[in-house]
Scaffold this active site. Structure first.
Site, PDB file in Angstrom:
ATOM      1  CB  CYS A  67       8.333  86.096 112.908  1.00 35.32           C
ATOM      2  SG  CYS A  67       7.054  86.699 114.035  1.00 35.32           S
ATOM      3  CB  CYS A  71       9.240  84.267 120.554  1.00 33.16           C
ATOM      4  SG  CYS A  71       7.760  85.259 120.195  1.00 33.16           S
ATOM      5  CB  CYS A  74      10.313  81.426 117.771  1.00 35.03           C
ATOM      6  SG  CYS A  74       9.416  80.987 116.264  1.00 35.03           S
ATOM      7  CB  CYS A 111      -3.233  73.309 114.153  1.00 33.60           C
ATOM      8  SG  CYS A 111      -2.700  74.730 115.096  1.00 33.60           S
ATOM      9  CB  CYS A 203      -5.931  76.017 121.261  1.00 33.38           C
ATOM     10  SG  CYS A 203      -4.442  75.019 121.374  1.00 33.38           S
ATOM     11  NE  ARG A 275      -3.703  69.314 120.086  1.00 37.89           N
ATOM     12  CZ  ARG A 275      -4.572  68.381 119.705  1.00 37.89           C
ATOM     13  NH1 ARG A 275      -4.161  67.251 119.192  1.00 37.89           N
ATOM     14  NH2 ARG A 275      -5.873  68.603 119.814  1.00 37.89           N
TER      15      ARG A 275
HETATM   16  N1  SAM Z   1       3.192  83.573 115.483  1.00 39.23           N
HETATM   17  C1  SAM Z   1       2.126  83.051 116.223  1.00 39.23           C
HETATM   18  C2  SAM Z   1       2.280  83.254 117.708  1.00 39.23           C
HETATM   19  O1  SAM Z   1       3.389  83.394 118.197  1.00 39.23           O
HETATM   20  O2  SAM Z   1       1.246  83.259 118.400  1.00 39.23           O
HETATM   21  C3  SAM Z   1       1.843  81.592 115.934  1.00 39.23           C
HETATM   22  C4  SAM Z   1       2.953  80.567 115.754  1.00 39.23           C
HETATM   23  S1  SAM Z   1       3.960  80.194 117.166  1.00 39.23           S
HETATM   24  C5  SAM Z   1       5.269  79.311 116.391  1.00 39.23           C
HETATM   25  C6  SAM Z   1       3.038  79.018 118.101  1.00 39.23           C
HETATM   26  C7  SAM Z   1       3.655  78.460 119.366  1.00 39.23           C
HETATM   27  O3  SAM Z   1       4.629  77.472 119.067  1.00 39.23           O
HETATM   28  C8  SAM Z   1       4.382  79.399 120.296  1.00 39.23           C
HETATM   29  O4  SAM Z   1       3.527  80.158 121.095  1.00 39.23           O
HETATM   30  C9  SAM Z   1       5.204  78.444 121.145  1.00 39.23           C
HETATM   31  O5  SAM Z   1       4.502  78.068 122.310  1.00 39.23           O
HETATM   32  C10 SAM Z   1       5.394  77.234 120.224  1.00 39.23           C
HETATM   33  N2  SAM Z   1       6.819  77.077 119.856  1.00 39.23           N
HETATM   34  C11 SAM Z   1       7.487  77.814 118.959  1.00 39.23           C
HETATM   35  N3  SAM Z   1       8.796  77.432 118.900  1.00 39.23           N
HETATM   36  C12 SAM Z   1       8.949  76.425 119.789  1.00 39.23           C
HETATM   37  C13 SAM Z   1      10.051  75.641 120.205  1.00 39.23           C
HETATM   38  N4  SAM Z   1      11.270  75.821 119.693  1.00 39.23           N
HETATM   39  N5  SAM Z   1       9.861  74.684 121.140  1.00 39.23           N
HETATM   40  C14 SAM Z   1       8.620  74.502 121.664  1.00 39.23           C
HETATM   41  N6  SAM Z   1       7.529  75.234 121.324  1.00 39.23           N
HETATM   42  C15 SAM Z   1       7.683  76.187 120.399  1.00 39.23           C
HETATM   43  C1  DTB Z   2       1.617  74.960 120.034  1.00 36.39           C
HETATM   44  O1  DTB Z   2       1.498  75.264 121.229  1.00 36.39           O
HETATM   45  N1  DTB Z   2       2.548  74.156 119.542  1.00 36.39           N
HETATM   46  C2  DTB Z   2       2.461  74.082 118.106  1.00 36.39           C
HETATM   47  C3  DTB Z   2       1.142  74.850 117.808  1.00 36.39           C
HETATM   48  N2  DTB Z   2       0.806  75.401 119.086  1.00 36.39           N
HETATM   49  C4  DTB Z   2       1.098  75.869 116.748  1.00 36.39           C
HETATM   50  C5  DTB Z   2       3.664  74.621 117.423  1.00 36.39           C
HETATM   51  C6  DTB Z   2       4.957  73.993 117.901  1.00 36.39           C
HETATM   52  C7  DTB Z   2       6.073  74.603 117.143  1.00 36.39           C
HETATM   53  C8  DTB Z   2       7.374  73.916 117.409  1.00 36.39           C
HETATM   54  C9  DTB Z   2       8.507  74.554 116.722  1.00 36.39           C
HETATM   55  C10 DTB Z   2       8.457  74.582 115.246  1.00 36.39           C
HETATM   56  O2  DTB Z   2       7.888  73.693 114.580  1.00 36.39           O
HETATM   57  O3  DTB Z   2       9.050  75.504 114.686  1.00 36.39           O
HETATM   58 FE1  SF4 Z   3       6.914  85.008 115.519  1.00 41.17          FE
HETATM   59 FE2  SF4 Z   3       7.780  82.671 116.422  1.00 41.17          FE
HETATM   60 FE3  SF4 Z   3       7.105  84.572 118.144  1.00 41.17          FE
HETATM   61 FE4  SF4 Z   3       5.174  83.347 116.705  1.00 41.17          FE
HETATM   62  S1  SF4 Z   3       6.489  82.389 118.240  1.00 41.17           S
HETATM   63  S2  SF4 Z   3       5.396  85.543 117.074  1.00 41.17           S
HETATM   64  S3  SF4 Z   3       6.311  82.971 114.798  1.00 41.17           S
HETATM   65  S4  SF4 Z   3       8.800  84.670 116.671  1.00 41.17           S
END
Ligand code: SAM
Ligand code: DTB
Ligand code: SF4
Length: 331
Positions: A67, A71, A74, A111, A203, A275
């Protein structure tokens, strides 16, 4: 409470907001003694939902890793050390197989998440639309989280039958720049607005435990509660510190702060699905019960989130049964 809500039995419906809660009031709620806060949240919860029911969604990562965004939490960002391996867009049949399994396990919503800044219009987006149609045909609610959308993409998703679009605000406007620099808070608000204008339920939630203050947590909830149309679903994630990310060593958040944040969310957004999302694998059953008492009424069901671990489906079912609660069988 200044919030206008509409209750249709136990089913939450679109809630038009009239007046705003002030951020001071949100902080005051956080400061309440826990017994008082929990009772107020329970009261709000029971006015809109069966407090013994849990809604289960299952996640599937339809495009993983590589990606472009930065973030800080992530594992899928290519800006960090040790990003998860790249996997291109999944084929339709694989997504549908995940949907069938999720449904058989008791989930009512699939989802689908893609590690994109925003989807590219063309064959790839057409494939995503086919996924929405296919998942709906299985009798599941369809949710997508694909990053930023333009108006046309939002309308196409609506026409394909998408029920929910997940796009998190993640944190307060003030703390946001410490977590993400490659797109702004306003970008996120704009996507949420486009999704709402297209008639898709939103959501949107955030992550707790990224080093933010209680004021930031209140700021996030204040923003969510004051969107022009209240989000129909709010995921509350506890940071899962991922190896190689700037937040890999973040100090864990106090458990009761999560309980408080859920209770405040329930009071501010009484008819919204809340959730308890990422981070449950590190939570005791007792803590999860407190979160449900505070007003959480959904979980992600399935051994994996997008890339990170989740309690096994069997463990979750046993936990819910041991509480005398039940998974809600329909949407
Ligand atoms: N790329 C898209 C975006 O950022 O909108 C969708 C996927 S993103 C992984 C969805 C959500 O997962 C993020 O907004 C964040 O709130 C959550 N998330 C990602 N990594 C996480 C982590 N290590 N711990 C908790 N929540 C996480
Ligand atoms: C959200 O707020 N939590 C979910 C869903 N929306 C997409 C994702 C959590 C991701 C947790 C880290 C991972 O699995 O990489
Ligand atoms: Fe990319 Fe992760 Fe950020 Fe979503 S949360 S935009 S997957 S870096």
């Amino acid at each position: 409470m200044d919030t206008a809500t509409a209750c249709f039995g136990t089913h939450p419906k679109r809630i038009e907001k009239t007046e705003s809660d002030t951020k001071r009031r949100v902080l005051d709620l956080f400061d309440l003694p826990l017994p008082d806060l929990l009772v107020s949240a329970q009261k709000a919860h029971r006015e809109h939902f069966d407090a013994c029911e849990i809604r289960a969604s299952t996640l599937v990562s339809i495009k993983t890793g590589a990606c472009t965004e930065d973030c800080a939490y992530c594992a899928q960002s290519s800006h960090h050390q040790e990003p998860v391996p790249y996997q291109p867009l999944m084929g339709l049949e694989e997504v549908l197989e995940a949907g069938r399994k999720a449904k058989a396990a008791g989930a009512t919503r699939l989802c689908m998440g893609a590690a994109w800044r925003s989807p590219r219009t063309g064959p790839q987006f057409d494939a995503v639309l086919d996924m929405v149609r296919g998942v709906k045909a299985l009798g599941l609610e369809a949710c997508m989280t694909l990053g930023m959308l333009d108006d046309h993409q939002a309308r196409q998703l609506k026409d394909a039958g998408l029920d929910f679009y997940n796009h998190n605000l993640d944190t307060s406007p003030e703390y946001y720049a410490k977590i993400i620099t490659t797109r702004t808070y306003q970008d996120r608000l704009d996507t949420i607005r486009r999704v709402q204008e297209a008639g898709i339920r939103v959501c949107s939630g955030g992550i707790l435990g990224m080093g933010e203050s209680r004021e930031d947590r209140a700021g996030l909830l204040h923003e969510l509660a004051n969107l022009p149309i209240a989000p129909e679903s709010v995921p509350i994630n506890k940071l899962m510190p991922m190896a190689g990310t700037p937040l890999s060593d973040a100090a864990p958040l106090d458990d009761m702060e999560i309980v408080r944040a859920i209770a405040v969310t329930r009071i501010l957004l009484p008819a919204t699905q809340i959730r308890l999302s990422a981070g449950r694998s590190g939570m005791s059953h007792a803590l999860q019960l407190l979160c449900f008492l505070a007003g959480a009424n959904g979980i992600f069901l399935g051994d994996q989130l997008l890339t990170a671990e989740n309690p096994s489906g069997n463990e979750d079912k046993a936990m819910i049964e041991s509480f005398g609660m039940a998974l809600r069988a329909e949407n």
